[in-house]
Design an enzyme around this catalytic site. Structure first.
Site, PDB file in Angstrom:
ATOM      1  N   GLY A  83       0.807  -1.214   0.000  1.00 56.95           N
ATOM      2  CA  GLY A  83       0.000   0.000   0.000  1.00 56.95           C
ATOM      3  C   GLY A  83       0.841   1.263   0.000  1.00 56.95           C
ATOM      4  N   CYS A  84       1.901   1.255   0.775  1.00 57.76           N
ATOM      5  CA  CYS A  84       2.765   2.431   0.863  1.00 57.76           C
ATOM      6  C   CYS A  84       3.486   2.682  -0.456  1.00 57.76           C
ATOM      7  CB  CYS A  84       3.763   2.267   2.006  1.00 57.76           C
ATOM      8  SG  CYS A  84       2.942   2.111   3.616  1.00 57.76           S
ATOM      9  N   THR A  85       3.822   1.619  -1.155  1.00 54.10           N
ATOM     10  CA  THR A  85       4.478   1.749  -2.449  1.00 54.10           C
ATOM     11  C   THR A  85       3.510   2.317  -3.482  1.00 54.10           C
ATOM     12  OG1 THR A  85       6.014  -0.036  -1.927  1.00 54.10           O
ATOM     13  CG2 THR A  85       5.732   0.505  -4.257  1.00 54.10           C
TER      14      THR A  85
ATOM     15  N   GLY B 173       3.053   6.040  -2.663  1.00 52.52           N
ATOM     16  CA  GLY B 173       4.245   6.798  -3.017  1.00 52.52           C
ATOM     17  C   GLY B 173       4.403   6.972  -4.520  1.00 52.52           C
TER      18      GLY B 173
END
Length: 161
Positions: A50-52, A55
């Protein structure tokens, strides 16, 4: 956060003054960005799915944010070294701040255990919180923030700002 104002944060004065290192070892305070619109997005951990996604979507929209005089800043409790590897791996062109002790996330009211809860704050050029996004879904979030930023900038222009 008080239910009456979902955009409020517990201690903006503390948040603006906290010094944090970025992925390149440079020290920043949010106060340093006075005069610019700022998106501060908190995320749990570098290089997770999710963070990737989140970002990369901010990366892909960065020129649109810059056109609105908007600085994008990602914050997690990861180390500056971990941020550097994450930024290099995914060509992230914006600031990633290391909040290892969680004080910045705590000042924004989004520290959840030892991780920052996925949340985004839009600050205007006077560093006032204009919008808070909580319980963010990573996919499509950068576009949602960009649309809000466009509305904010346009409304500012319409009233002669």
């Amino acid at each position: 956060m008080p239910a009456s104002d979902p955009n409020s944060i517990p201690d903006l004065s503390t948040a603006l003054e906290l010094e944090r290192q970025d992925a390149h070892g440079e020290t920043h305070r949010l106060r340093d960005f006075h005069g610019h619109n700022v998106v501060v997005y908190f995320y749990p951990k570098d290089d997770t799915p999710g963070c990737t996604v989140e970002g990369k979507e901010f990366r892909d929209s960065i020129e649109n944010f810059k056109a609105l005089d908007c600085v994008v800043i990602g914050v997690s409790t990861d180390t500056a070294e971990r941020h550097r590897a994450f930024a290099e791996k995914h060509a992230l062109p914006f600031i990633l701040l290391a909040d290892e002790d969680g004080k910045l996330a705590s000042a924004f009211g989004v520290l959840n255990g030892k991780y920052a809860a996925r949340s985004t704050f839009v600050l205007d050029s006077e560093l006032r919180v204009r919008r808070a996004f909580h319980e963010v879904t990573p996919r499509g979030h950068a576009a949602q923030v960009l649309n809000f930023m466009r509305t904010l900038v346009e409304s500012h222009r319409m009233i002669g700002g």
